[in-house]
Design an enzyme around this catalytic site. Structure first.
Site, PDB file in Angstrom:
ATOM      1  N   GLY A  16       0.811  -1.217   0.000  1.00 50.51           N
ATOM      2  CA  GLY A  16       0.000   0.000   0.000  1.00 50.51           C
ATOM      3  C   GLY A  16       0.838   1.258   0.000  1.00 50.51           C
ATOM      4  O   GLY A  16       0.711   2.100   0.900  1.00 50.51           O
ATOM      5  N   GLY A  20       0.311   8.457   1.079  1.00 48.55           N
ATOM      6  CA  GLY A  20       0.138   8.446   2.527  1.00 48.55           C
ATOM      7  C   GLY A  20       1.259   7.807   3.313  1.00 48.55           C
ATOM      8  O   GLY A  20       2.444   7.953   3.010  1.00 48.55           O
ATOM      9  N   GLY A  22       2.185   4.723   3.596  1.00 45.41           N
ATOM     10  CA  GLY A  22       2.981   3.747   2.865  1.00 45.41           C
ATOM     11  C   GLY A  22       4.083   4.396   2.058  1.00 45.41           C
ATOM     12  O   GLY A  22       5.240   3.956   2.078  1.00 45.41           O
ATOM     13  N   TYR A 159     -15.116  -1.147   9.402  1.00 38.15           N
ATOM     14  CA  TYR A 159     -13.689  -0.840   9.417  1.00 38.15           C
ATOM     15  C   TYR A 159     -13.068  -1.216  10.764  1.00 38.15           C
ATOM     16  O   TYR A 159     -12.011  -1.859  10.812  1.00 38.15           O
ATOM     17  CB  TYR A 159     -13.480   0.651   9.128  1.00 38.15           C
ATOM     18  CG  TYR A 159     -12.037   1.088   9.165  1.00 38.15           C
ATOM     19  CD1 TYR A 159     -11.175   0.778   8.120  1.00 38.15           C
ATOM     20  CD2 TYR A 159     -11.536   1.813  10.240  1.00 38.15           C
ATOM     21  CE1 TYR A 159      -9.854   1.181   8.152  1.00 38.15           C
ATOM     22  CE2 TYR A 159     -10.213   2.220  10.278  1.00 38.15           C
ATOM     23  CZ  TYR A 159      -9.377   1.906   9.225  1.00 38.15           C
ATOM     24  OH  TYR A 159      -8.057   2.298   9.266  1.00 38.15           O
TER      25      TYR A 159
END
Length: 286
Positions: A16, A20, A22, A159
């Site tokens: 990922g 952001g 990652g 989530y």
């Protein structure tokens, strides 16, 4: 940050990484001396990462590979490629994930399953495939969860369920993995100023119109969330905790990325009957 480990030939795989935390973690790991395999589902989105690595002077320590955490064949192919080229895998950082806002009465069970597929089963798939290689290197298994994996949050039912599952899965695995030399760490960010929020794809007007009896609570939740992310830490600040987990000799099982995240998580972890947690999160919607 000075490393307590010899990283000169060590390889870390991070999932990922197109934006952001990652992306920031890839650059920071490369700066710390790791050869960094940056993976993403769609490698056509790698331009921002490549530019950031070049600007940091670490492009030669970063390679981009395709990996879809929800596709076992993709996970296996990526790991096989890394092992064939580098001969070892010393650390994995599970960062890939997707946000989701909704409440169960107004969505399907399939919607919930989809959230768990990316955020929980994607982690399980990568961990299962990577463990033999991490065992061989006595390596690190680091997973970016969330304070939402500790504290259940309004309109984040699916989530938080996924992140709770990740926390339980890895907390249970940690002592088992440690018997073979693999250290497990959960990195728990709070609000981070990144594309993660935008990628939740909430059409505020449409969501409020469809929310029915939950519209007032949803409006208050969205207002509170907008304020929280206006004061969020940067992806680079959050990524610094990942590098600490990579380089510290004995990293903790849980590491929060900010003082705010530590304070929030501590509410739950010292709240035996749940009353303090519920009192806190209830203020978000009423």
């Amino acid at each position: 940050m000075s490393s307590t480990r010899d990283n000169q030939r060590k390889t870390v795989l991070i999932t990922g990484t197109s934006s952001g935390i990652g992306l920031a973690a890839v650059v920071a790991a490369a700066q710390a001396g790791w050869h960094t395999v940056a993976t993403m589902r769609d490698t056509s989105r790698a331009d921002a990462l490549r530019q950031a690595a070049a600007e940091a002077g670490v492009a030669d320590r970063v390679e981009v590979r395709q990996l879809d955490v929800t596709d076992p064949a993709s996970v296996a192919a990526c790991l096989d490629g890394v092992l064939a080229e580098h001969g070892r895998l010393d650390a994995v950082v599970n960062n890939a994930g997707a946000g989701h806002v909704g409440t169960i009465e107004q969505e399907s069970v399939d919607d919930v399953r989809a959230v768990l597929e990316v955020n929980f089963f994607g982690v399980v798939e990568v961990v299962r495939a990577a463990l033999p290689h991490l065992r061989a290197s006595r390596g690190r298994l680091i997973t970016v969860t969330s304070v939402g994996g500790v504290v259940g949050q309004p309109f984040n039912e699916a989530y938080c369920a996924a992140k709770f599952a990740v926390e339980g899965f890895l907390e249970s695995l940690a002592p088992v993995a440690a018997t073979t030399g693999v250290r497990v760490t959960l990195v728990e960010p709070g609000a981070v100023a990144s594309e993660f929020v935008a990628n939740v794809n909430v059409d505020t007007s449409a969501a409020l119109e469809a929310a029915g009896p939950y519209a007032p609570a949803l409006q208050r939740y969205l207002d509170r969330t907008q304020n929280a992310f206006a004061n969020a830490q940067t992806p680079a600040e959050a990524a610094a905790t990942i590098i600490e987990a990579l380089d510290t000799e004995r990293p903790a099982l849980r590491m929060q990325t900010s003082q705010t995240a530590r304070g929030f998580a501590s509410t739950k972890l010292t709240d035996l009957d749940g009353s303090a947690t519920l009192a806190l999160t209830s203020t978000w919607v009423s």
